[in-house]
Design a protein around this motif. Structure first.
Motif, PDB file in Angstrom:
ATOM      1  N   VAL A 222      -1.301 -73.941 -76.794  1.00 19.85           N
ATOM      2  CA  VAL A 222      -1.444 -72.353 -77.483  1.00 19.85           C
ATOM      3  C   VAL A 222      -1.970 -72.802 -78.511  1.00 19.85           C
ATOM      4  CG1 VAL A 222      -1.506 -70.240 -77.863  1.00 19.85           C
ATOM      5  CG2 VAL A 222      -0.559 -71.146 -75.100  1.00 19.85           C
ATOM      6  N   ASP A 223      -0.626 -73.334 -78.860  1.00 16.89           N
ATOM      7  CA  ASP A 223      -1.992 -72.973 -80.888  1.00 16.89           C
ATOM      8  C   ASP A 223      -2.869 -73.943 -81.456  1.00 16.89           C
ATOM      9  OD1 ASP A 223       0.837 -71.758 -81.522  1.00 16.89           O
ATOM     10  OD2 ASP A 223       1.693 -73.084 -82.465  1.00 16.89           O
ATOM     11  N   GLN A 264      -3.785 -60.620 -86.184  1.00 13.79           N
ATOM     12  CA  GLN A 264      -5.677 -61.941 -86.911  1.00 13.79           C
ATOM     13  C   GLN A 264      -5.605 -61.694 -88.523  1.00 13.79           C
ATOM     14  OE1 GLN A 264      -8.068 -62.478 -85.621  1.00 13.79           O
ATOM     15  NE2 GLN A 264      -7.257 -61.212 -82.901  1.00 13.79           N
ATOM     16  N   GLU A 265      -5.181 -62.431 -88.830  1.00 10.58           N
ATOM     17  CA  GLU A 265      -4.940 -63.363 -90.297  1.00 10.58           C
ATOM     18  C   GLU A 265      -6.040 -63.253 -90.872  1.00 10.58           C
ATOM     19  OE1 GLU A 265      -2.300 -65.300 -91.277  1.00 10.58           O
ATOM     20  OE2 GLU A 265      -1.761 -64.382 -88.423  1.00 10.58           O
ATOM     21  N   PRO A 266      -6.243 -62.548 -92.457  1.00  7.70           N
ATOM     22  CA  PRO A 266      -6.629 -62.279 -93.692  1.00  7.70           C
ATOM     23  C   PRO A 266      -7.932 -63.591 -93.574  1.00  7.70           C
ATOM     24  CG  PRO A 266      -4.629 -63.173 -94.507  1.00  7.70           C
ATOM     25  CD  PRO A 266      -4.542 -62.444 -93.062  1.00  7.70           C
ATOM     26  N   ASP A 267      -9.214 -62.741 -93.711  1.00 13.01           N
ATOM     27  CA  ASP A 267     -10.211 -64.274 -94.376  1.00 13.01           C
ATOM     28  C   ASP A 267     -10.787 -65.192 -93.197  1.00 13.01           C
ATOM     29  OD1 ASP A 267     -10.237 -62.557 -97.399  1.00 13.01           O
ATOM     30  OD2 ASP A 267      -8.467 -64.273 -97.875  1.00 13.01           O
ATOM     31  N   GLU A 269      -9.018 -66.983 -92.970  1.00 12.43           N
ATOM     32  CA  GLU A 269      -8.011 -67.933 -91.723  1.00 12.43           C
ATOM     33  C   GLU A 269      -7.814 -67.888 -89.949  1.00 12.43           C
ATOM     34  OE1 GLU A 269      -5.512 -69.910 -93.105  1.00 12.43           O
ATOM     35  OE2 GLU A 269      -6.777 -70.059 -94.359  1.00 12.43           O
ATOM     36  N   PRO A 270      -7.338 -68.895 -89.545  1.00  9.50           N
ATOM     37  CA  PRO A 270      -7.830 -68.532 -87.770  1.00  9.50           C
ATOM     38  C   PRO A 270      -5.996 -67.592 -87.298  1.00  9.50           C
ATOM     39  CG  PRO A 270      -6.752 -71.160 -88.216  1.00  9.50           C
ATOM     40  CD  PRO A 270      -6.823 -70.333 -89.764  1.00  9.50           C
ATOM     41  N   SER A 271      -6.549 -67.211 -86.262  1.00 13.25           N
ATOM     42  CA  SER A 271      -5.521 -66.302 -85.789  1.00 13.25           C
ATOM     43  C   SER A 271      -4.330 -67.336 -85.435  1.00 13.25           C
ATOM     44  CB  SER A 271      -5.930 -65.909 -84.421  1.00 13.25           C
ATOM     45  OG  SER A 271      -7.213 -64.513 -84.799  1.00 13.25           O
ATOM     46  N   ARG A 272      -2.731 -66.583 -84.570  1.00 15.11           N
ATOM     47  CA  ARG A 272      -2.172 -66.901 -84.464  1.00 15.11           C
ATOM     48  C   ARG A 272      -1.120 -66.461 -83.970  1.00 15.11           C
ATOM     49  NH1 ARG A 272       2.209 -66.495 -87.434  1.00 15.11           N
ATOM     50  NH2 ARG A 272       2.902 -65.505 -89.240  1.00 15.11           N
ATOM     51  N   ILE A 273      -0.621 -66.880 -82.926  1.00 10.46           N
ATOM     52  CA  ILE A 273       0.379 -66.743 -81.968  1.00 10.46           C
ATOM     53  C   ILE A 273       1.811 -65.785 -82.856  1.00 10.46           C
ATOM     54  CG2 ILE A 273       1.817 -66.626 -80.122  1.00 10.46           C
ATOM     55  CD1 ILE A 273      -0.712 -65.836 -79.660  1.00 10.46           C
ATOM     56  N   ASP A 274       2.132 -64.959 -82.402  1.00  6.55           N
ATOM     57  CA  ASP A 274       3.233 -64.461 -83.048  1.00  6.55           C
ATOM     58  C   ASP A 274       4.975 -64.995 -81.374  1.00  6.55           C
ATOM     59  OD1 ASP A 274       6.185 -63.132 -84.162  1.00  6.55           O
ATOM     60  OD2 ASP A 274       5.269 -61.503 -83.952  1.00  6.55           O
ATOM     61  N   TRP A 275       6.079 -66.385 -81.430  1.00  9.53           N
ATOM     62  CA  TRP A 275       6.149 -66.657 -80.541  1.00  9.53           C
ATOM     63  C   TRP A 275       7.941 -65.984 -81.278  1.00  9.53           C
ATOM     64  CZ3 TRP A 275       4.581 -69.591 -77.108  1.00  9.53           C
ATOM     65  CH2 TRP A 275       3.045 -70.030 -77.168  1.00  9.53           C
TER      66      TRP A 275
END
Length: 307
Positions: A222-223, A264-267, A269-275
């Motif tokens: 997923v990451d 959703q990350e600023p600027d 930066e790619p989004s990420r999952i909170d695991w």
């Protein structure tokens, strides 16, 4: 062939069959499927030659993959050579071989599909995949009673499989009523199941159901591919899901909505999952054998990740 190479070969065969299934589902692959299926069978042949005698799990995986390859070969001929329906939503036509296949191109393929399915039927006494495929091959061959028995076995193993239900309705043999959704893991193996949707063109999207032998493997996948999946912001549709299920033998299925955990990350930066709160590093009991496909809730699920 070392054990690691054997496992990699079975995973590779599963990946090739997953690609073939995707193409068939989209009425595509007229040129590609023959090579995909031949290569998948080659991996199965090599695995069978090198498997340790008495390795029941490897033998079962090989038998199930062979049944899948035989069914896809039949399905390809029915779709492209006979121009009839054959899918995993509604099955196929009763006695279509006699009524529509004037050149008998599907007869040997139907016989091979039935033979391969019967050989694999007892390899895994819990999963509904093989009895479903046996039902399809028998339906096309005109064996109504055999097809009904196969579909009933598929529904015994998974009462929530819509294709088996639809096929029995078509054969005037549907059971009355439907069970409530199952919350227990029914198999004897532990695995993580990832359901997600992704774009396949500018306007069309598709879904996939991938199996992982550990939650950590599912997270790594997923990451790595998060940007390829549709999220709730992409489509106002309940099917635009990104869901992780953790199956442990005899225990409740743990389900996590990964869509709701996207940060959703600023600027740029790619989004990420909170695991956080997901047992990523907790080992699974009796991990699913490498390359083993499963049929879960009406979806054919293939091995995810790399070989």
């Amino acid at each position: 062939m070392a054990e690691r190479d054997l496992d990699a070969g079975l995973v590779r065969a599963s990946h090739l069959l997953a690609k073939c299934e995707f193409l068939l589902r989209h009425f595509d692959g007229e040129r590609e499927n023959a090579e995909l299926l031949a290569t998948a069978r080659q991996f199965c042949d090599e695995a069978e030659e090198e498997a340790v005698p008495g390795d029941a799990e490897a033998a079962a995986t090989i038998a199930i993959l062979r049944s899948m390859a035989a069914t896809f070969s039949l399905r390809h001929a029915v779709l492209f050579n006979v121009n009839c329906d054959f899918d995993d939503d509604d099955g196929t036509l009763l006695n279509g071989m006699e009524e529509h296949d004037e050149e008998c191109v599907s007869r040997p393929l139907a016989e091979q599909a039935v033979q391969a399915a019967r050989a694999a039927l007892n390899a895994d006494p819990e999963d509904p995949l093989v009895p479903l495929y046996l039902g399809h091959a028998l339906t096309w061959s005109g064996d109504r009673d055999g097809a009904v028995a196969a579909y009933e076995e598929a529904m015994r193993r998974d009462p929530w499989d819509g294709c088996a239900q639809s096929s029995l309705e078509y054969l005037d043999a549907a059971p009355s009523g439907r069970p409530s959704p199952n919350e227990m893991s029914c198999g004897r193996h532990g695995f993580a199941l990832l359901r997600g949707c992704f774009w396949i063109s500018n306007n069309d999207w598709d879904s996939e159901s991938l199996l992982f032998r550990s939650v950590a493997d599912a997270r790594a996948h997923v990451d790595k591919r998060l940007s390829a999946y549709l999220t709730q912001d992409d489509l106002d549709d309940e099917d635009a899901e990104l869901v992780l299920q953790i199956h442990r033998p005899g225990r409740h299925i743990a389900e996590y909505d990964l869509n709701a955990r996207i940060q959703q990350e600023p600027d740029d930066e790619p989004s990420r999952i909170d695991w956080s709160g997901i047992p990523v590093h907790e080992p699974l009991e009796s991990p699913l054998p490498p390359g083993r496909p499963l049929r879960i809730g009406g979806h054919t699920c293939f091995h995810g990740g790399s070989e």
